[in-house]
Design an enzyme around this catalytic site. Structure first.
Site, mmCIF file in Angstrom:
data_model
loop_
_atom_site.group_PDB
_atom_site.id
_atom_site.type_symbol
_atom_site.label_atom_id
_atom_site.label_comp_id
_atom_site.label_asym_id
_atom_site.label_seq_id
_atom_site.Cartn_x
_atom_site.Cartn_y
_atom_site.Cartn_z
ATOM 1 N N CYS A 189 -15.325 1.235 -1.412
ATOM 2 C CA CYS A 189 -15.085 1.187 0.039
ATOM 3 C C CYS A 189 -14.282 2.361 0.584
ATOM 4 O O CYS A 189 -14.820 3.197 1.307
ATOM 5 C CB CYS A 189 -14.382 -0.116 0.397
ATOM 6 S SG CYS A 189 -15.454 -1.532 0.178
ATOM 7 N N PHE A 212 0.819 -1.220 0.000
ATOM 8 C CA PHE A 212 0.000 0.000 0.000
ATOM 9 C C PHE A 212 0.849 1.265 0.000
ATOM 10 O O PHE A 212 0.473 2.294 0.544
ATOM 11 C CB PHE A 212 -1.022 -0.013 1.149
ATOM 12 C CG PHE A 212 -2.320 -0.631 0.700
ATOM 13 C CD1 PHE A 212 -2.371 -1.968 0.353
ATOM 14 C CD2 PHE A 212 -3.473 0.130 0.561
ATOM 15 C CE1 PHE A 212 -3.545 -2.538 -0.106
ATOM 16 C CE2 PHE A 212 -4.649 -0.428 0.098
ATOM 17 C CZ PHE A 212 -4.684 -1.771 -0.235
HETATM 18 C C1 UDX Z 1 -10.587 -2.274 0.376
HETATM 19 C C2 UDX Z 1 -9.833 -2.940 1.529
HETATM 20 O O1 UDX Z 1 -8.516 -3.272 1.106
HETATM 21 C C3 UDX Z 1 -10.586 -4.175 1.994
HETATM 22 O O2 UDX Z 1 -9.933 -4.754 3.091
HETATM 23 C C4 UDX Z 1 -11.998 -3.766 2.376
HETATM 24 O O3 UDX Z 1 -12.755 -4.892 2.750
HETATM 25 C C5 UDX Z 1 -12.685 -3.066 1.221
HETATM 26 O O4 UDX Z 1 -11.896 -1.959 0.793
HETATM 27 P P1 UDX Z 1 -10.850 -2.779 -2.240
HETATM 28 O O5 UDX Z 1 -11.792 -1.611 -2.299
HETATM 29 O O6 UDX Z 1 -11.209 -4.038 -2.947
HETATM 30 O O7 UDX Z 1 -10.594 -3.190 -0.705
HETATM 31 O O8 UDX Z 1 -9.481 -2.267 -2.834
HETATM 32 P P2 UDX Z 1 -7.956 -2.117 -2.362
HETATM 33 O O9 UDX Z 1 -7.175 -3.236 -2.894
HETATM 34 O O10 UDX Z 1 -7.867 -1.807 -0.944
HETATM 35 O O11 UDX Z 1 -7.556 -0.814 -3.196
HETATM 36 C C6 UDX Z 1 -8.249 0.411 -2.988
HETATM 37 C C7 UDX Z 1 -7.766 1.490 -3.900
HETATM 38 O O12 UDX Z 1 -6.477 1.913 -3.509
HETATM 39 C C8 UDX Z 1 -7.637 1.100 -5.382
HETATM 40 O O13 UDX Z 1 -8.156 2.168 -6.162
HETATM 41 C C9 UDX Z 1 -6.156 0.939 -5.588
HETATM 42 O O14 UDX Z 1 -5.770 1.203 -6.903
HETATM 43 C C10 UDX Z 1 -5.592 1.980 -4.622
HETATM 44 N N1 UDX Z 1 -4.237 1.703 -4.145
HETATM 45 C C11 UDX Z 1 -3.974 0.574 -3.409
HETATM 46 C C12 UDX Z 1 -3.222 2.612 -4.401
HETATM 47 O O15 UDX Z 1 -3.444 3.639 -5.047
HETATM 48 N N2 UDX Z 1 -1.955 2.353 -3.934
HETATM 49 C C13 UDX Z 1 -1.679 1.247 -3.215
HETATM 50 O O16 UDX Z 1 -0.518 1.096 -2.811
HETATM 51 C C14 UDX Z 1 -2.703 0.326 -2.950
#
Ligand code: UDX
Length: 434
Positions: A261, A250
């Site tokens: 979410c 992350f």
């Molecule tokens: C998230 C939580 O991770 C999960 O535990 C919860 O139940 C629901 O919300 P999700 O919405 O499926 O899950 O996506 P996630 O993989 O968390 O990514 C969220 C957003 O962050 C995406 O748009 C992704 O592109 C972005 N992201 C993620 C980044 O920009 N940088 C990162 O390093 C990681």
């Protein structure tokens, strides 16, 4: 063997229903959307989630898993999981609890004595307590528990069957025992079990998502500083990530977080903190949200540096519409938001995505969508890489150079191999890299 019902059959509910059936339980999934129910009963998933369709089909064929619009079908079930959405309200930051309230109201009259209603939806802290009182008025023989769900889209099946923890908010030992019976095989595999009270269980979910959002916005703030100072955020992230207290996950800088979410959860959390008289405690989330939205604007600034302030008539190829790869979810997608803003600025925007074109078109019919990467980039003045699907990393920059008008690419996800593109003669820009 317990019988289970799952109310709401979106990403969370459909996955939970299929996963619970795969553990051997009889499961009935309930939704108000007749078309969705018909598809699910044929073993078809109405959205893209890797591995889910195979699992669903096998479970429907096993006879253990059924879907219906009729709430009376839950009368024999011992546990009812509430998996409906809690989107952001149209007129503010708070969560819209209409669907959660409606599902409790629909389940309560049919739930048998001694059965347990288990909320999985993400709700503002205090909701479970309010719902428990509501429930007591309609059916006092049914108890309420909260069991937040942490699944990520793209990994929904794996996260449901192999979660990194199980959190249950309960008000009795009996409720905990029932949930232990549901999750017995996961517990045998060593999944950590955390018993909490109702408010803590509700808070765990929003706290976790707030932390994840903060991590992403932190690295995107560092990206802004790198841009201002000539640093490289990808190297910075790698270097700080080796510290196990920080961790490398992350910390992918880019156009930020979207989806169903993270954005709405941090906003609803802020709204709730204000109601609780603790607004100041979450004031920092406002900045997290602003940093996130600024990342989208910075991509548009980069576009203007290369192809000019006036975007009228310029062709911009956008690779990616989903909010993240391995999903067709376009809710609050940073990629689509950027595409829409560029189109509003007069650019001729063409969008490609391997899975999300139909959902994207349903929201933004005025955008031009392309079924192929070649069609999307043909004659482009600039290519924007905005959702890091694997197929985009496999593009051969030398092979496509002759198809564009100007060989300029902006990597909004810091996921492409810069050296490869530069060697092939492209002007390569990325967020947070000089
Ligand atoms: C998230 C939580 O991770 C999960 O535990 C919860 O139940 C629901 O919300 P999700 O919405 O499926 O899950 O996506 P996630 O993989 O968390 O990514 C969220 C957003 O962050 C995406 O748009 C992704 O592109 C972005 N992201 C993620 C980044 O920009 N940088 C990162 O390093 C990681």
């Amino acid at each position: 063997m317990l019988k289970l019902s799952v109310i709401g059959t979106g990403y969370l509910g459909a996955t939970h229903a299929a996963a619970m059936s795969s553990l051997g339980f009889e499961v009935v999934g309930v939704d108000v959307d007749q078309k969705k129910i018909e598809l699910l009963n044929q073993g078809k998933v109405p959205f893209y989630e890797p591995g889910l369709e195979d699992l669903l089909l096998a479970e429907v064929n096993s006879g253990r898993l059924k879907f219906t619009t009729d709430f009376a079908q839950i009368k024999d079930c011992d546990v009812h999981f509430i998996c409906v959405g809690t989107p952001q309200k149209k007129d503010g930051l708070a969560a819209d609890l209409t669907y959660v309230d409606a599902s409790i109201a629909s389940v309560a009259p049919h739930a048998k004595a001694g059965s347990l209603i288990v909320g999985k939806s993400t709700v503002p802290v205090g909701t479970a307590g309010r719902l428990a009182s509501m429930l007591r008025e309609v059916n006092e023989k049914v108890e309420l528990a909260w069991n937040p769900e942490f699944l990520r889209e793209g990994f929904a099946v794996e996260d449901t069957l192999r979660p990194n923890r199980l959190v249950v908010g309960v008000t009795s030992d009996r409720a905990e025992e029932i949930l232990k019976e549901v999750y017995a095989s996961l517990l045998k595999d060593g999944v950590p079990w955390i018993r909490a009270d109702l408010p803590t269980a509700e808070l765990v979910k929003v706290a976790a998502n707030s932390f994840l959002a903060t991590k992403i916005s932190f690295i995107n703030a560092m990206a802004e500083i790198c841009e201002a100072s000539g640093g490289d955020v990808t190297v910075l992230a790698k270097a700080i990530g080796y510290d196990p207290r920080i961790g490398s996950r992350f910390l992918q800088a880019g156009i930020g977080f979207g989806g169903g979410c993270l954005p709405k959860d941090i906003r609803a959390f802020m709204a709730r903190s204000e109601e609780l008289g603790a607004k100041q405690s979450l004031e920092f989330l406002r900045e997290i949200d602003s940093i996130n939205m600024r990342a989208r604007a910075r991509v548009i600034d980069l576009v203007r540096i290369d192809i000019g302030q006036d975007l009228k008539g310029k062709k911009i190829a956008v690779l990616g519409a989903a909010f993240k790869p391995d999903s067709d979810d376009v809710r609050d997608s940073p990629a689509l938001d950027i595409a829409v803003q560029l189109s509003q600025a007069g650019a001729n925007v063409s969008v490609h995505d391997p899975k999300a074109i139909e959902p994207a078109r349903a929201r933004f019919a005025h955008l031009d969508f392309s079924e192929s990467i070649e069609g999307c980039i043909a004659g482009a003045d600039v290519i924007l890489h905005l959702t890091e699907w694997k197929i985009y990393r496999e593009i051969n920059p030398s092979a496509i150079k002759s198809q564009v008008k100007q060989a300029i690419i902006i990597d909004g996800r810091n996921a492409l191999d810069r050296d490869l593109w530069v060697k092939a003669g492209w002007k390569f820009r990325a967020l947070g890299r000089a």
